[in-house]
Design a protein around this motif. Sequence first.
Motif, PDB file in Angstrom:
ATOM      1  N   HIS A 138       0.831  -1.201   0.000  1.00 18.25           N
ATOM      2  CA  HIS A 138       0.000   0.000   0.000  1.00 18.25           C
ATOM      3  C   HIS A 138       0.870   1.258   0.000  1.00 18.25           C
ATOM      4  CE1 HIS A 138      -3.518   2.491   0.804  1.00 18.25           C
ATOM      5  NE2 HIS A 138      -2.847   3.075   1.770  1.00 18.25           N
ATOM      6  N   GLY A 139       2.023   1.187   0.638  1.00 14.54           N
ATOM      7  CA  GLY A 139       2.897   2.353   0.744  1.00 14.54           C
ATOM      8  C   GLY A 139       3.762   2.608  -0.470  1.00 14.54           C
ATOM      9  N   ILE A 140       3.906   1.616  -1.358  1.00 10.54           N
ATOM     10  CA  ILE A 140       4.717   1.781  -2.561  1.00 10.54           C
ATOM     11  C   ILE A 140       3.821   2.259  -3.691  1.00 10.54           C
ATOM     12  CG2 ILE A 140       6.239   0.630  -4.211  1.00 10.54           C
ATOM     13  CD1 ILE A 140       7.405   0.894  -1.436  1.00 10.54           C
ATOM     14  N   ARG A 141       3.979   3.506  -4.097  1.00 10.78           N
ATOM     15  CA  ARG A 141       3.074   4.092  -5.083  1.00 10.78           C
ATOM     16  C   ARG A 141       3.658   4.103  -6.503  1.00 10.78           C
ATOM     17  NH1 ARG A 141      -0.362   6.928  -1.543  1.00 10.78           N
ATOM     18  NH2 ARG A 141      -0.563   5.510   0.220  1.00 10.78           N
ATOM     19  N   ASP A 142       4.956   3.955  -6.643  1.00  4.24           N
ATOM     20  CA  ASP A 142       5.554   3.974  -7.979  1.00  4.24           C
ATOM     21  C   ASP A 142       6.768   3.059  -8.016  1.00  4.24           C
ATOM     22  OD1 ASP A 142       7.515   5.361  -6.575  1.00  4.24           O
ATOM     23  OD2 ASP A 142       6.847   7.312  -7.290  1.00  4.24           O
ATOM     24  N   GLY A 143       7.346   2.908  -9.197  1.00 12.44           N
ATOM     25  CA  GLY A 143       8.512   2.038  -9.324  1.00 12.44           C
ATOM     26  C   GLY A 143       8.126   0.569  -9.216  1.00 12.44           C
ATOM     27  N   ASN A 144       9.072  -0.233  -8.763  1.00 15.86           N
ATOM     28  CA  ASN A 144       8.886  -1.679  -8.692  1.00 15.86           C
ATOM     29  C   ASN A 144       8.972  -2.199  -7.259  1.00 15.86           C
ATOM     30  OD1 ASN A 144       8.702  -2.057 -11.549  1.00 15.86           O
ATOM     31  ND2 ASN A 144      10.931  -1.865 -11.689  1.00 15.86           N
ATOM     32  N   VAL A 145       8.283  -3.292  -7.025  1.00 21.22           N
ATOM     33  CA  VAL A 145       8.390  -4.023  -5.762  1.00 21.22           C
ATOM     34  C   VAL A 145       9.423  -5.129  -5.977  1.00 21.22           C
ATOM     35  CG1 VAL A 145       7.199  -5.490  -4.112  1.00 21.22           C
ATOM     36  CG2 VAL A 145       6.001  -3.549  -5.149  1.00 21.22           C
ATOM     37  N   PRO A 146      10.516  -5.135  -5.215  1.00 15.26           N
ATOM     38  CA  PRO A 146      11.554  -6.150  -5.408  1.00 15.26           C
ATOM     39  C   PRO A 146      11.119  -7.498  -4.828  1.00 15.26           C
ATOM     40  CG  PRO A 146      12.160  -4.687  -3.616  1.00 15.26           C
ATOM     41  CD  PRO A 146      10.868  -4.162  -4.173  1.00 15.26           C
ATOM     42  N   VAL A 147      10.890  -8.470  -5.692  1.00 18.32           N
ATOM     43  CA  VAL A 147      10.336  -9.763  -5.279  1.00 18.32           C
ATOM     44  C   VAL A 147      11.355 -10.871  -5.526  1.00 18.32           C
ATOM     45  CG1 VAL A 147       8.511 -11.451  -5.660  1.00 18.32           C
ATOM     46  CG2 VAL A 147       7.981  -9.012  -5.751  1.00 18.32           C
ATOM     47  N   GLU A 148      11.592 -11.664  -4.500  1.00 18.45           N
ATOM     48  CA  GLU A 148      12.425 -12.854  -4.610  1.00 18.45           C
ATOM     49  C   GLU A 148      11.536 -14.088  -4.486  1.00 18.45           C
ATOM     50  OE1 GLU A 148      16.599 -11.179  -2.659  1.00 18.45           O
ATOM     51  OE2 GLU A 148      15.143 -12.251  -1.403  1.00 18.45           O
ATOM     52  N   LEU A 149      11.748 -15.063  -5.355  1.00 17.35           N
ATOM     53  CA  LEU A 149      10.993 -16.315  -5.314  1.00 17.35           C
ATOM     54  C   LEU A 149      11.960 -17.449  -5.004  1.00 17.35           C
ATOM     55  CD1 LEU A 149       9.818 -14.482  -7.956  1.00 17.35           C
ATOM     56  CD2 LEU A 149       8.013 -16.165  -7.674  1.00 17.35           C
ATOM     57  N   LEU A 150      11.712 -18.144  -3.903  1.00 16.05           N
ATOM     58  CA  LEU A 150      12.556 -19.256  -3.468  1.00 16.05           C
ATOM     59  C   LEU A 150      11.790 -20.546  -3.706  1.00 16.05           C
ATOM     60  CD1 LEU A 150      13.788 -17.725  -0.078  1.00 16.05           C
ATOM     61  CD2 LEU A 150      14.661 -17.318  -2.384  1.00 16.05           C
ATOM     62  N   PHE A 151      12.393 -21.459  -4.461  1.00 20.91           N
ATOM     63  CA  PHE A 151      11.705 -22.678  -4.880  1.00 20.91           C
ATOM     64  C   PHE A 151      12.222 -23.896  -4.123  1.00 20.91           C
ATOM     65  CE2 PHE A 151      11.901 -19.796  -8.555  1.00 20.91           C
ATOM     66  CZ  PHE A 151      10.539 -19.612  -8.789  1.00 20.91           C
ATOM     67  N   SER A 152      11.294 -24.774  -3.792  1.00 20.91           N
ATOM     68  CA  SER A 152      11.633 -26.061  -3.195  1.00 20.91           C
ATOM     69  C   SER A 152      10.583 -27.061  -3.657  1.00 20.91           C
ATOM     70  CB  SER A 152      11.674 -25.978  -1.668  1.00 20.91           C
ATOM     71  OG  SER A 152      10.400 -25.601  -1.151  1.00 20.91           O
ATOM     72  N   GLY A 153      10.787 -28.330  -3.326  1.00 18.74           N
ATOM     73  CA  GLY A 153       9.786 -29.308  -3.708  1.00 18.74           C
ATOM     74  C   GLY A 153      10.396 -30.599  -4.207  1.00 18.74           C
ATOM     75  N   THR A 154       9.550 -31.443  -4.792  1.00 20.07           N
ATOM     76  CA  THR A 154       9.926 -32.780  -5.215  1.00 20.07           C
ATOM     77  C   THR A 154       9.841 -32.896  -6.723  1.00 20.07           C
ATOM     78  OG1 THR A 154       9.031 -33.652  -3.141  1.00 20.07           O
ATOM     79  CG2 THR A 154       9.468 -35.238  -4.891  1.00 20.07           C
ATOM     80  N   VAL A 155      10.898 -33.453  -7.330  1.00 18.43           N
ATOM     81  CA  VAL A 155      10.967 -33.634  -8.782  1.00 18.43           C
ATOM     82  C   VAL A 155      10.890 -35.123  -9.099  1.00 18.43           C
ATOM     83  CG1 VAL A 155      12.303 -33.195 -10.876  1.00 18.43           C
ATOM     84  CG2 VAL A 155      12.447 -31.594  -8.949  1.00 18.43           C
ATOM     85  N   PHE A 156       9.973 -35.493 -10.001  1.00 18.96           N
ATOM     86  CA  PHE A 156       9.871 -36.861 -10.501  1.00 18.96           C
ATOM     87  C   PHE A 156      10.368 -36.853 -11.945  1.00 18.96           C
ATOM     88  CE2 PHE A 156       6.714 -36.124  -7.271  1.00 18.96           C
ATOM     89  CZ  PHE A 156       6.719 -37.277  -6.497  1.00 18.96           C
ATOM     90  N   TYR A 157      11.363 -37.678 -12.263  1.00 16.64           N
ATOM     91  CA  TYR A 157      11.958 -37.637 -13.598  1.00 16.64           C
ATOM     92  C   TYR A 157      12.233 -39.041 -14.114  1.00 16.64           C
ATOM     93  CZ  TYR A 157      16.379 -38.357 -11.049  1.00 16.64           C
ATOM     94  OH  TYR A 157      17.362 -38.857 -10.246  1.00 16.64           O
ATOM     95  N   ASP A 158      12.274 -39.149 -15.436  1.00 19.73           N
ATOM     96  CA  ASP A 158      12.474 -40.431 -16.102  1.00 19.73           C
ATOM     97  C   ASP A 158      13.950 -40.687 -16.370  1.00 19.73           C
ATOM     98  OD1 ASP A 158       9.736 -41.240 -16.384  1.00 19.73           O
ATOM     99  OD2 ASP A 158       9.509 -39.700 -17.924  1.00 19.73           O
ATOM    100  N   THR A 159      14.355 -41.930 -16.219  1.00 20.76           N
ATOM    101  CA  THR A 159      15.695 -42.377 -16.570  1.00 20.76           C
ATOM    102  C   THR A 159      15.563 -43.707 -17.309  1.00 20.76           C
ATOM    103  OG1 THR A 159      16.129 -43.771 -14.628  1.00 20.76           O
ATOM    104  CG2 THR A 159      16.496 -41.392 -14.378  1.00 20.76           C
ATOM    105  N   PRO A 160      16.622 -44.160 -17.980  1.00 23.57           N
ATOM    106  CA  PRO A 160      16.558 -45.473 -18.628  1.00 23.57           C
ATOM    107  C   PRO A 160      16.205 -46.602 -17.655  1.00 23.57           C
ATOM    108  CG  PRO A 160      18.441 -44.249 -19.424  1.00 23.57           C
ATOM    109  CD  PRO A 160      17.877 -43.445 -18.295  1.00 23.57           C
ATOM    110  N   ALA A 161      16.525 -46.399 -16.376  1.00 27.53           N
ATOM    111  CA  ALA A 161      16.234 -47.432 -15.376  1.00 27.53           C
ATOM    112  C   ALA A 161      14.844 -47.288 -14.769  1.00 27.53           C
ATOM    113  CB  ALA A 161      17.286 -47.399 -14.273  1.00 27.53           C
ATOM    114  N   GLY A 162      14.107 -46.226 -15.160  1.00 20.89           N
ATOM    115  CA  GLY A 162      12.769 -46.032 -14.626  1.00 20.89           C
ATOM    116  C   GLY A 162      12.595 -44.685 -13.947  1.00 20.89           C
TER     117      GLY A 162
END
Length: 240
Positions: A138-162
């Motif tokens: 609400h207090g930022i009326r102009d310019g940009n809001v500096p946003v950082e996105l931190l990612f985490s989680g679980t990845v499922f991926y294919d390999t020749p072995a499954g």
Amino acid sequence: MSSLESRSGRAPARRAPGVGADSPPELDFSVLAAGPVEHSAVPAIEFTILVNAGDAAVRSIQLRTQVRIAVARRPYDEQTQLRLGELFGEASAWANTARSFLWADCSVSVPAFTGSTTVKVPITCTYDMEVMATKYLHGIRDGNVPVELLFSGTVFYDTPAGLRVCQLPWESEAYHPLPARAWHEVMDRFFPNSAWLRIPAETYDRLRAFRTRNCHLTWEATLEHLLECTGEQRPARGQD
């Protein structure tokens, strides 16, 4: 330059030399765009995330995103510092008080892809002025809001072995300067020329009794009456 390079500003990620086919994919994240969600029942801002896996095949990702406001990554003029004084104190103290803080924490599912894909990460916005992020935005009326996105989680991926599973490394993150007007546009669409104030139920009951006794038709008239009783003057147009 490939179409992917022109959109993200960086070349596609590649496997490091010597990484075998069974090794986890090296994922790279960047923000392509951010802005108001056009068709939504609630006020929301949406980040479009590019997920780049090089040439790897990803079955799915259970992606958690922590969205933080990196306060120190933009300058503030005197008027903005006054508006944010409740959060960070006097301007002389900002070197110690203006720290990054959490805006939102959300989870999305990324479906199967090979190479790269995009995913939408929506953030529901609130006009509750007791919330730190709302006070800041609400207090930022102009310019940009500096946003950082931190990612985490679980990845499922294919390999020749499954099918294999791994966790995203802790350094998975991205930065995006969100135009301040995006948040104000969302709020103006859902709450035009309005602001929300949360008060205890007992205080609300007293205000309601005062409104009834004084025959005020609206809450605005009730509050204006109280402000006039204290001698508080209306600010000049354009001032806070």
